[in-house]
Write an enzyme that holds these catalytic residues in place. Structure first.
Site, PDB file in Angstrom:
ATOM      1  N   CYS A 250       0.839  -1.194   0.000  1.00 58.28           N
ATOM      2  CA  CYS A 250       0.000   0.000   0.000  1.00 58.28           C
ATOM      3  C   CYS A 250       0.881   1.253   0.000  1.00 58.28           C
ATOM      4  O   CYS A 250       1.457   1.597  -1.026  1.00 58.28           O
ATOM      5  CB  CYS A 250      -0.978  -0.034   1.176  1.00 58.28           C
ATOM      6  SG  CYS A 250      -2.335   1.157   1.011  1.00 58.28           S
TER       7      CYS A 250
ATOM      8  N   HIS B  47      -3.503  -4.821   0.547  1.00 60.13           N
ATOM      9  CA  HIS B  47      -2.974  -5.268   1.845  1.00 60.13           C
ATOM     10  C   HIS B  47      -2.960  -6.795   1.918  1.00 60.13           C
ATOM     11  O   HIS B  47      -3.863  -7.402   2.504  1.00 60.13           O
ATOM     12  CB  HIS B  47      -3.813  -4.689   2.983  1.00 60.13           C
ATOM     13  CG  HIS B  47      -3.492  -3.274   3.294  1.00 60.13           C
ATOM     14  ND1 HIS B  47      -2.490  -2.901   4.169  1.00 60.13           N
ATOM     15  CD2 HIS B  47      -4.032  -2.120   2.820  1.00 60.13           C
ATOM     16  CE1 HIS B  47      -2.428  -1.588   4.240  1.00 60.13           C
ATOM     17  NE2 HIS B  47      -3.338  -1.086   3.426  1.00 60.13           N
TER      18      HIS B  47
ATOM     19  N   GLU C 278      -1.284  -8.706   3.739  1.00 54.91           N
ATOM     20  CA  GLU C 278      -1.155  -9.206   5.117  1.00 54.91           C
ATOM     21  C   GLU C 278      -2.517  -9.400   5.782  1.00 54.91           C
ATOM     22  O   GLU C 278      -2.612 -10.092   6.819  1.00 54.91           O
ATOM     23  CB  GLU C 278      -0.287  -8.260   5.945  1.00 54.91           C
ATOM     24  CG  GLU C 278      -0.964  -7.026   6.489  1.00 54.91           C
ATOM     25  CD  GLU C 278      -1.219  -5.932   5.455  1.00 54.91           C
ATOM     26  OE1 GLU C 278      -1.832  -4.906   5.815  1.00 54.91           O
ATOM     27  OE2 GLU C 278      -0.810  -6.106   4.278  1.00 54.91           O
TER      28      GLU C 278
END
Length: 242
Positions: free
Chosen positions: A115, A215, A217
């Site tokens: 990001c 994102h 993660e």
């Protein structure tokens, strides 16, 4: 990969600089969502947090780098004037992460920009940003509301490094109101959303240097980008031990 920490490549992760609360304290802190730590560890890496420091970074003990998400980048970094919707900026963090990136690329360390991290890659290498994406795409799907992740369908360029990892199409969690505008000369756009937003970039000639606007993660069921980062970092670790 083995569970022994000594077998795992060391992955440095940049940290946020924010006022935070814990216990009886409310102080400025170097912090990071544990989703980054968990994703790196699940994928075979040993996560190490890299707080913002003055001076040049020493990455001699690190095998790979994650540039994490966070606050808007100061538009002065790319010659821009602040937009009315610009959020809080963290100029010392901007400078530190740009130095981290350059140090990592100088050593050909694997880099994953997440990001804001993808935006840092672009700005550090000479590109610019759109400061408020809804001005261009006339919707807020990339950041539906505060603290709520959106979902974006991304088309990846066939034959690119990221397409080799994820395939030609992927649906991903996102949370951003800024995006890459003018692409840096050394970067190639290898992924876009349906509205044209740049979603993935990579640096040709590098061992592993990818930036994604989403994102990864936040999707514990899909660690493929972190697994690929850890695999590239393990090669670096092997080179160090040779």
């Amino acid at each position: 990969m083995g569970s022994n920490a000594s077998d795992r490549p060391i992955i440095g992760i940049s940290t946020y600089v924010e006022a935070a609360s814990w216990g009886v304290w409310h102080r400025e802190a170097a912090l990071l969502p544990t989703t980054y730590v968990d994703a790196v560890h699940r994928s075979g890496g040993f996560p190490v947090l890299l707080p913002v420091l003055p001076g040049e970074p020493d990455l001699s003990a690190v095998d790979g780098l994650v540039l994490a998400g966070g606050a808007d980048i100061d538009p002065a970094r790319y010659g821009g004037r602040p937009h009315a919707e610009l959020g809080p900026t963290r100029p010392p963090r901007d400078g530190w992460e740009i130095r981290l990136l350059r140090a990592a690329l100088d050593r050909d360390l694997p880099v994953l920009g997440v990001c804001r991290g993808a935006q840092i890659m672009n700005v550090a290498l000479g590109g610019t940003l759109h400061q408020h994406l809804p001005d261009l795409v006339v919707h807020r799907d990339h950041q539906p509301e505060p603290a709520v992740f959106g979902s974006t369908k991304v088309e990846l360029s066939p034959g690119s490094r990221i397409a080799e990892i994820l395939g030609d199409h992927v649906e991903v969690p996102c949370y951003h109101h800024q995006a890459i505008a003018e692409i840096a000369p050394r970067l190639a756009v290898t992924g876009r959303a349906g509205d044209g937003t740049v979603e993935a970039v990579e640096l040709a000639g590098a061992r592993f240097a990818l930036g994604v606007q989403w994102h990864p993660e936040e999707d514990a069921a899909d660690d493929r980008l972190f697994v690929a980062l850890a695999a590239a970092a393990k090669e670096v670790r092997g080179d160090h031990r040779a």
